[in-house]
Design a protein around this motif. Structure first.
Motif, PDB file in Angstrom:
ATOM      1  N   SER A  48      60.314 -86.218 -13.728  1.00  0.00           N
ATOM      2  CA  SER A  48      59.821 -87.560 -14.083  1.00  0.00           C
ATOM      3  C   SER A  48      60.922 -88.468 -14.596  1.00  0.00           C
ATOM      4  O   SER A  48      60.752 -89.180 -15.578  1.00  0.00           O
ATOM      5  CB  SER A  48      58.705 -87.458 -15.125  1.00  0.00           C
ATOM      6  N   GLY A  49      62.058 -88.456 -13.934  1.00  0.00           N
ATOM      7  CA  GLY A  49      63.193 -89.257 -14.385  1.00  0.00           C
ATOM      8  C   GLY A  49      63.460 -90.452 -13.496  1.00  0.00           C
ATOM      9  O   GLY A  49      63.247 -90.404 -12.286  1.00  0.00           O
ATOM     10  N   ASN A  50      63.944 -91.523 -14.096  1.00  0.00           N
ATOM     11  CA  ASN A  50      64.357 -92.685 -13.315  1.00  0.00           C
ATOM     12  C   ASN A  50      65.532 -92.313 -12.429  1.00  0.00           C
ATOM     13  O   ASN A  50      66.450 -91.614 -12.853  1.00  0.00           O
ATOM     14  CB  ASN A  50      64.798 -93.824 -14.246  1.00  0.00           C
ATOM     15  N   SER A  51      65.504 -92.818 -11.223  1.00  0.00           N
ATOM     16  CA  SER A  51      66.657 -92.684 -10.343  1.00  0.00           C
ATOM     17  C   SER A  51      67.163 -94.047  -9.904  1.00  0.00           C
ATOM     18  O   SER A  51      68.287 -94.169  -9.462  1.00  0.00           O
ATOM     19  CB  SER A  51      66.310 -91.839  -9.115  1.00  0.00           C
ATOM     20  N   ASP A  52      66.344 -95.070 -10.042  1.00  0.00           N
ATOM     21  CA  ASP A  52      66.742 -96.438  -9.710  1.00  0.00           C
ATOM     22  C   ASP A  52      66.419 -97.325 -10.909  1.00  0.00           C
ATOM     23  O   ASP A  52      65.336 -97.888 -11.013  1.00  0.00           O
ATOM     24  CB  ASP A  52      66.027 -96.923  -8.457  1.00  0.00           C
ATOM     25  N   ILE A  53      67.377 -97.422 -11.811  1.00  0.00           N
ATOM     26  CA  ILE A  53      67.117 -98.142 -13.064  1.00  0.00           C
ATOM     27  C   ILE A  53      66.989 -99.646 -12.855  1.00  0.00           C
ATOM     28  O   ILE A  53      66.346-100.320 -13.657  1.00  0.00           O
ATOM     29  CB  ILE A  53      68.172 -97.819 -14.147  1.00  0.00           C
ATOM     30  N   ILE A  54      67.544-100.172 -11.784  1.00  0.00           N
ATOM     31  CA  ILE A  54      67.397-101.602 -11.523  1.00  0.00           C
ATOM     32  C   ILE A  54      65.967-101.897 -11.103  1.00  0.00           C
ATOM     33  O   ILE A  54      65.346-102.848 -11.575  1.00  0.00           O
ATOM     34  CB  ILE A  54      68.431-102.072 -10.473  1.00  0.00           C
ATOM     35  N   LYS A  55      65.422-101.065 -10.246  1.00  0.00           N
ATOM     36  CA  LYS A  55      64.019-101.215  -9.852  1.00  0.00           C
ATOM     37  C   LYS A  55      63.120-101.088 -11.084  1.00  0.00           C
ATOM     38  O   LYS A  55      62.192-101.870 -11.270  1.00  0.00           O
ATOM     39  CB  LYS A  55      63.651-100.162  -8.800  1.00  0.00           C
ATOM     40  N   SER A  56      63.402-100.100 -11.928  1.00  0.00           N
ATOM     41  CA  SER A  56      62.599 -99.907 -13.136  1.00  0.00           C
ATOM     42  C   SER A  56      62.724-101.086 -14.093  1.00  0.00           C
ATOM     43  O   SER A  56      61.752-101.491 -14.720  1.00  0.00           O
ATOM     44  CB  SER A  56      63.004 -98.619 -13.861  1.00  0.00           C
ATOM     45  N   TYR A  57      63.918-101.618 -14.227  1.00  0.00           N
ATOM     46  CA  TYR A  57      64.169-102.749 -15.130  1.00  0.00           C
ATOM     47  C   TYR A  57      63.194-103.891 -14.852  1.00  0.00           C
ATOM     48  O   TYR A  57      62.680-104.518 -15.774  1.00  0.00           O
ATOM     49  CB  TYR A  57      65.611-103.222 -14.960  1.00  0.00           C
ATOM     50  N   PHE A  58      62.928-104.122 -13.572  1.00  0.00           N
ATOM     51  CA  PHE A  58      62.049-105.222 -13.186  1.00  0.00           C
ATOM     52  C   PHE A  58      60.614-104.760 -12.924  1.00  0.00           C
ATOM     53  O   PHE A  58      59.870-105.427 -12.216  1.00  0.00           O
ATOM     54  CB  PHE A  58      62.611-105.938 -11.961  1.00  0.00           C
ATOM     55  N   SER A  59      60.236-103.622 -13.493  1.00  0.00           N
ATOM     56  CA  SER A  59      58.885-103.075 -13.316  1.00  0.00           C
ATOM     57  C   SER A  59      58.070-103.219 -14.588  1.00  0.00           C
ATOM     58  O   SER A  59      58.587-103.512 -15.659  1.00  0.00           O
ATOM     59  CB  SER A  59      58.977-101.588 -12.947  1.00  0.00           C
ATOM     60  N   TYR A  60      56.786-102.965 -14.440  1.00  0.00           N
ATOM     61  CA  TYR A  60      55.853-102.998 -15.570  1.00  0.00           C
ATOM     62  C   TYR A  60      55.503-101.572 -15.947  1.00  0.00           C
ATOM     63  O   TYR A  60      55.194-100.757 -15.085  1.00  0.00           O
ATOM     64  CB  TYR A  60      54.586-103.772 -15.189  1.00  0.00           C
ATOM     65  N   ASN A  61      55.578-101.248 -17.232  1.00  0.00           N
ATOM     66  CA  ASN A  61      55.255 -99.908 -17.708  1.00  0.00           C
ATOM     67  C   ASN A  61      53.806 -99.890 -18.189  1.00  0.00           C
ATOM     68  O   ASN A  61      53.472-100.504 -19.202  1.00  0.00           O
ATOM     69  CB  ASN A  61      56.208 -99.511 -18.838  1.00  0.00           C
ATOM     70  N   ASN A  62      52.959 -99.191 -17.449  1.00  0.00           N
ATOM     71  CA  ASN A  62      51.533 -99.138 -17.779  1.00  0.00           C
ATOM     72  C   ASN A  62      51.241 -98.329 -19.034  1.00  0.00           C
ATOM     73  O   ASN A  62      50.207 -98.523 -19.660  1.00  0.00           O
ATOM     74  CB  ASN A  62      50.737 -98.581 -16.601  1.00  0.00           C
ATOM     75  N   ASN A  63      52.106 -97.418 -19.421  1.00  0.00           N
ATOM     76  CA  ASN A  63      51.886 -96.654 -20.651  1.00  0.00           C
ATOM     77  C   ASN A  63      52.138 -97.507 -21.884  1.00  0.00           C
ATOM     78  O   ASN A  63      51.469 -97.350 -22.905  1.00  0.00           O
ATOM     79  CB  ASN A  63      52.787 -95.420 -20.698  1.00  0.00           C
TER      80      ASN A  63
END
Length: 188
Positions: A48-63
């Motif tokens: 369950s680790g990030n592999s694309d931190i740029i994609k994650s940076y611009f994502s919404y965290n539902n938790n």
């Protein structure tokens, strides 16, 4: 990481050709990152680790019910700058952009109901590693989230596979069919 391994070099009872690295969540990101920057490990196990931190940076965290960028700027990643302020740092620390550098087998796992680190991050890293002809196995549990439920069959399966993985790559145990099958398939 390398500094820590160097400090341990004086310990004669450690076989440094058989050191593995594992991590989950942010530790999964760190495992993915280190796998793309180090040749000092015999195998990796990342959950369950990030592999694309740029994609994650611009994502919404539902938790956490917020955009994810706060974790990079002032949270766990502690970059202290936005993507716009230091794009090079984000690119340099992005595992998926360095998948070709992985030098040891890696097992990736994720729950497909994960709303913290979306499971597609692990799938995309898996695809990047396969595209670069790296030894990788991906396990994706359809009914699990960020952590497998404690008493679930998936949790039991994951722990069995973790022991198998370390036995195979760190203790030279042979004849573990699910690993043998994948490693043989990759060699063909």
């Amino acid at each position: 990481m390398h500094s820590s391994l160097n400090v341990l070099r004086s310990k004669e009872f450690i076989d440094f050709s058989k050191v593995g690295l594992t991590g989950h969540s942010h530790g999964g990101y760190e495992t993915n990152f280190i796998a793309t920057h180090s040749d000092r490990f015999a195998a990796f196990f990342s959950g369950s680790g990030n592999s694309d931190i740029i994609k994650s940076y611009f994502s919404y965290n539902n938790n956490f019910h917020s955009p994810y960028y706060y974790q990079f700027e002032v949270g766990q990643y502690n970059f202290n700058k936005s993507f716009a302020e230091d794009k090079e740092r984000y690119f340099r620390n992005n595992p998926i952009h360095n998948a070709e550098n992985v030098s040891a087998p890696i097992l990736l796992w994720a729950g497909k109901k994960d709303e913290n680190i979306v499971w597609e991050q692990s799938m995309e890293f898996y695809i990047a590693l396969k595209r670069n002809k790296k030894d990788v196995i991906g396990i994706f549990y359809p009914n699990q989230g960020h952590y497998p439920e404690f008493s679930s069959e998936e949790n039991k399966d994951l722990h069995k596979r973790m022991i198998d993985w370390w036995d195979y790559f760190l203790k030279d145990k042979e004849n573990i069919p699910w690993i043998d099958q994948q490693m043989k398939k990759d060699a063909d």
